[in-house]
Design a protein around this motif. Structure first.
Motif, mmCIF file in Angstrom:
data_model
loop_
_atom_site.group_PDB
_atom_site.id
_atom_site.type_symbol
_atom_site.label_atom_id
_atom_site.label_comp_id
_atom_site.label_asym_id
_atom_site.label_seq_id
_atom_site.Cartn_x
_atom_site.Cartn_y
_atom_site.Cartn_z
ATOM 1 N N SER A 1 0.792 -1.238 -0.061
ATOM 2 C CA SER A 1 -0.062 0.186 0.066
ATOM 3 C C SER A 1 1.047 1.259 -0.131
ATOM 4 C CB SER A 1 -1.011 -0.067 1.179
ATOM 5 O OG SER A 1 -1.851 -0.808 1.281
ATOM 6 N N TYR A 2 0.198 2.457 -0.292
ATOM 7 C CA TYR A 2 0.693 3.592 -0.362
ATOM 8 C C TYR A 2 1.903 3.795 0.973
ATOM 9 C CZ TYR A 2 1.246 8.810 0.547
ATOM 10 O OH TYR A 2 1.979 10.012 0.844
ATOM 11 N N ILE A 3 2.990 4.189 0.541
ATOM 12 C CA ILE A 3 4.094 4.734 1.719
ATOM 13 C C ILE A 3 4.295 6.188 1.756
ATOM 14 C CG2 ILE A 3 6.295 4.035 2.580
ATOM 15 C CD1 ILE A 3 6.312 1.625 0.839
ATOM 16 N N LYS A 4 3.920 6.759 2.743
ATOM 17 C CA LYS A 4 4.463 7.994 2.938
ATOM 18 C C LYS A 4 6.025 8.242 2.569
ATOM 19 C CE LYS A 4 3.923 11.940 6.028
ATOM 20 N NZ LYS A 4 3.501 12.305 7.800
ATOM 21 N N ASN A 5 6.808 7.779 2.933
ATOM 22 C CA ASN A 5 8.338 7.965 2.496
ATOM 23 C C ASN A 5 8.733 6.665 1.643
ATOM 24 O OD1 ASN A 5 11.008 8.549 2.417
ATOM 25 N ND2 ASN A 5 11.575 7.700 4.470
ATOM 26 N N PRO A 6 8.482 6.836 0.289
ATOM 27 C CA PRO A 6 8.994 5.869 -0.472
ATOM 28 C C PRO A 6 10.282 5.545 -0.831
ATOM 29 C CG PRO A 6 8.127 7.571 -1.848
ATOM 30 C CD PRO A 6 8.022 7.809 -0.292
ATOM 31 N N PHE A 7 11.159 6.455 -0.519
ATOM 32 C CA PHE A 7 12.537 6.773 -0.945
ATOM 33 C C PHE A 7 13.491 5.751 -0.542
ATOM 34 C CE2 PHE A 7 10.893 11.422 -0.791
ATOM 35 C CZ PHE A 7 10.565 11.251 -2.191
ATOM 36 N N PRO A 8 13.597 5.173 0.538
ATOM 37 C CA PRO A 8 14.333 4.186 0.903
ATOM 38 C C PRO A 8 14.224 2.857 0.056
ATOM 39 C CG PRO A 8 13.570 4.942 2.941
ATOM 40 C CD PRO A 8 12.860 5.662 1.960
ATOM 41 N N PHE A 9 12.816 2.801 -0.400
ATOM 42 C CA PHE A 9 12.233 1.621 -1.179
ATOM 43 C C PHE A 9 13.061 1.831 -2.688
ATOM 44 C CE2 PHE A 9 9.395 1.205 2.393
ATOM 45 C CZ PHE A 9 9.824 -0.184 2.746
ATOM 46 N N VAL A 10 12.851 3.028 -3.040
ATOM 47 C CA VAL A 10 13.470 3.553 -4.266
ATOM 48 C C VAL A 10 14.881 3.416 -4.296
ATOM 49 C CG1 VAL A 10 13.555 5.432 -5.875
ATOM 50 C CG2 VAL A 10 11.614 5.267 -4.648
ATOM 51 N N LYS A 11 15.559 3.746 -3.367
ATOM 52 C CA LYS A 11 17.203 3.660 -3.346
ATOM 53 C C LYS A 11 17.696 2.285 -3.595
ATOM 54 C CE LYS A 11 21.320 5.166 -2.010
ATOM 55 N NZ LYS A 11 21.974 6.337 -2.617
ATOM 56 N N LYS A 12 16.720 1.267 -2.897
ATOM 57 C CA LYS A 12 17.164 -0.145 -2.887
ATOM 58 C C LYS A 12 16.790 -0.907 -4.030
ATOM 59 C CE LYS A 12 17.672 -0.592 2.082
ATOM 60 N NZ LYS A 12 19.316 -0.820 2.156
ATOM 61 N N ALA A 13 15.865 -0.407 -4.952
ATOM 62 C CA ALA A 13 15.423 -0.841 -6.294
ATOM 63 C C ALA A 13 16.450 -1.018 -7.020
ATOM 64 C CB ALA A 13 14.253 -0.126 -6.759
ATOM 65 N N LEU A 14 16.392 -2.165 -8.091
ATOM 66 C CA LEU A 14 17.362 -2.228 -9.069
ATOM 67 C C LEU A 14 16.969 -0.991 -10.012
ATOM 68 C CD1 LEU A 14 19.528 -4.164 -10.521
ATOM 69 C CD2 LEU A 14 17.617 -5.089 -11.670
ATOM 70 N N PHE A 15 15.969 -0.717 -10.355
ATOM 71 C CA PHE A 15 15.673 0.304 -11.004
ATOM 72 C C PHE A 15 13.974 0.437 -11.209
ATOM 73 C CE2 PHE A 15 15.295 -3.275 -14.130
ATOM 74 C CZ PHE A 15 13.752 -3.273 -14.535
ATOM 75 N N THR A 16 13.485 1.937 -11.326
ATOM 76 C CA THR A 16 12.014 2.178 -11.440
ATOM 77 C C THR A 16 11.570 2.239 -12.559
ATOM 78 O OG1 THR A 16 12.531 3.493 -9.143
ATOM 79 C CG2 THR A 16 10.518 4.128 -10.607
ATOM 80 N N THR A 17 10.268 1.818 -12.825
ATOM 81 C CA THR A 17 9.833 1.666 -14.248
ATOM 82 C C THR A 17 8.379 2.608 -14.202
ATOM 83 O OG1 THR A 17 9.032 0.305 -15.906
ATOM 84 C CG2 THR A 17 8.608 -0.437 -13.952
ATOM 85 N N LEU A 18 8.142 2.910 -15.435
ATOM 86 C CA LEU A 18 6.904 3.736 -15.624
ATOM 87 C C LEU A 18 6.271 3.232 -17.071
ATOM 88 C CD1 LEU A 18 5.341 6.415 -14.585
ATOM 89 C CD2 LEU A 18 6.263 7.444 -16.787
ATOM 90 N N THR A 19 4.772 2.769 -17.006
ATOM 91 C CA THR A 19 4.446 2.325 -18.192
ATOM 92 C C THR A 19 3.067 3.159 -18.517
ATOM 93 O OG1 THR A 19 3.126 0.796 -16.677
ATOM 94 C CG2 THR A 19 5.228 0.143 -17.941
ATOM 95 N N SER A 20 2.910 4.251 -18.274
ATOM 96 C CA SER A 20 1.823 5.133 -18.481
ATOM 97 C C SER A 20 1.304 5.324 -19.947
ATOM 98 C CB SER A 20 1.818 6.563 -17.828
ATOM 99 O OG SER A 20 2.241 6.108 -16.295
ATOM 100 N N ARG A 21 -0.047 5.384 -19.896
ATOM 101 C CA ARG A 21 -0.364 5.708 -21.395
ATOM 102 C C ARG A 21 -0.218 7.306 -21.530
ATOM 103 N NH1 ARG A 21 -4.239 1.389 -22.154
ATOM 104 N NH2 ARG A 21 -4.701 0.317 -20.255
ATOM 105 N N HIS A 22 -0.501 8.067 -20.652
ATOM 106 C CA HIS A 22 -0.005 9.567 -20.727
ATOM 107 C C HIS A 22 0.270 9.844 -19.273
ATOM 108 C CE1 HIS A 22 -3.975 10.306 -18.654
ATOM 109 N NE2 HIS A 22 -4.575 9.549 -19.439
#
Length: 357
Positions: free
Chosen positions: A247-268
């Protein structure tokens, strides 16, 4: 010269446009202006500067439209703002015509367009759009692609482009919060809304990639109206053991830091902050080339990968390249943070300083 400025937003939580508003309040405060924020919903997660007027709290549970009108009318007449900066979505013509003509009182009004999906911000009819916005001080587009589309369609003369600012100091304060992570993963974080985020494309590409076979999980962080649909799609692709839903995390940045990469697949999109935030956390990105934003953030094979939209095979190949081509991955990771310096609060402040004359 100091100005009295009111930012209008739905809330200060749960979205990129709302995060933008919080960051803009800091920009304006740094420039020495008197900042006020009006929120229509009682959600506050993001750090902000200035005085907050929470309409939902003031209504004390009432849903009376007449009461809302009276409260807002009194508020704007009391404060006599130099500028109103309208950060909301604006899809209902009659409502917006009424607000702009009779409720929003300021010497100048600035309207932000946060998405290339223009119907959320401007009427489809050029005639109706000009009834509301032609006499506005400025329309601010958050990407060059949005700016060009608005000008080409509506022929407005009062449009400018200013990117969303990134609060690097806030990210640095929060990125090293201790978290427990047991698995390697790639990350999607944002609103769970299929019509915009196209999470089916994400799951399809992930299934076609080598990631799940190499025990690299797909972590999806967020809430939204299509959470149940997302769970059904995960089952459809037989990925129950490979996708982690949070679920939504108020502070996502530690999870972003430890990810291999972040991805985006939006239509717009408009100007997707998740890409800039990820790069600020030194995590490279892989995004589809949707309208608009990714092309203005990602330098292909320098800080991330930009992929043709609606093409799961191409997206899967990009996912694989970040796992199989170590040199490419480390090059993008090395350049991630420095690539977004132009979006810093310090640099974006200069653009707003020019506008607020």
């Amino acid at each position: 010269m100091s100005k009295k400025i009111c930012l209008i937003t739905t809330s200060l939580a749960n979205g990129g446009a709302q995060r933008f508003c919080a960051s803009l309040s800091k920009v304006l405060d740094r420039l020495g202006h008197e900042v006020h924020i009006v929120t229509t919903k009682d959600f506050v997660d993001y750090e902000f500067s200035g005085s907050l007027f929470n309409l939902e709290q003031t209504l004390e549970g009432s849903n009376s439209t007449l009461k809302k009108i009276k409260i807002l009318k009194k508020y704007f007449r009391l404060h006599d703002f130099d500028y109103i900066i309208d950060n909301r979505t604006r899809s209902q013509f009659l409502k917006e015509f009424f607000l702009y003509r009779y409720i929003f009182k300021a010497k100048k009004i600035i309207s932000i367009v946060h998405s290339h999906y223009l119907k959320n911000y401007l009427p489809k009819s050029v005639f109706l759009a000009k009834l509301i916005y032609n006499n506005n001080y400025k329309i601010v587009a958050v990407s060059n692609a949005i700016l060009n589309t608005v000008i080409n369609k509506y022929k407005f003369k009062n449009c400018v482009q200013i990117y969303n600012p990134i609060d690097l100091s806030r990210i640095q304060r929060n990125v090293n919060e201790a978290i427990e992570v047991k698995e390697n993963y790639i990350l999607f974080y944002g609103r769970i809304e299929e019509s915009v985020k196209n999470l089916t494309l994400l799951l399809n590409a992930y299934k076609k990639s080598v990631l799940w076979q190499n025990n690299i999980k797909l972590k999806i962080v967020g809430d939204g109206k299509d959470t149940f649909l997302l769970k059904e799609k995960i089952s459809e692709f037989q990925l129950e053991n490979d996708v982690i839903l949070t679920s939504y995390i108020k502070n996502p940045f530690p999870f972003v830091k430890k990810a291999l990469f972040t991805t985006l697949t939006s239509r717009h999109e408009g100007f997707p902050m998740v890409l800039i935030e990820s790069l600020a956390c030194e995590t490279p990105v892989i995004s589809v080339d949707c309208k608009s934003g990714p092309k203005e953030i990602i330098k292909h094979e320098n800080n991330g990968l930009l992929v043709e939209n609606h093409n799961p095979e191409a997206l899967a190949k990009a996912f694989d390249s970040f796992v199989l081509d170590k040199e490419l991955y480390h090059n993008c990771k090395k350049n991630a943070k420095s690539s977004i310096n132009k979006f810093s609060i310090e640099n974006i402040s200069k653009e707003w300083e020019k506008l607020l004359v």
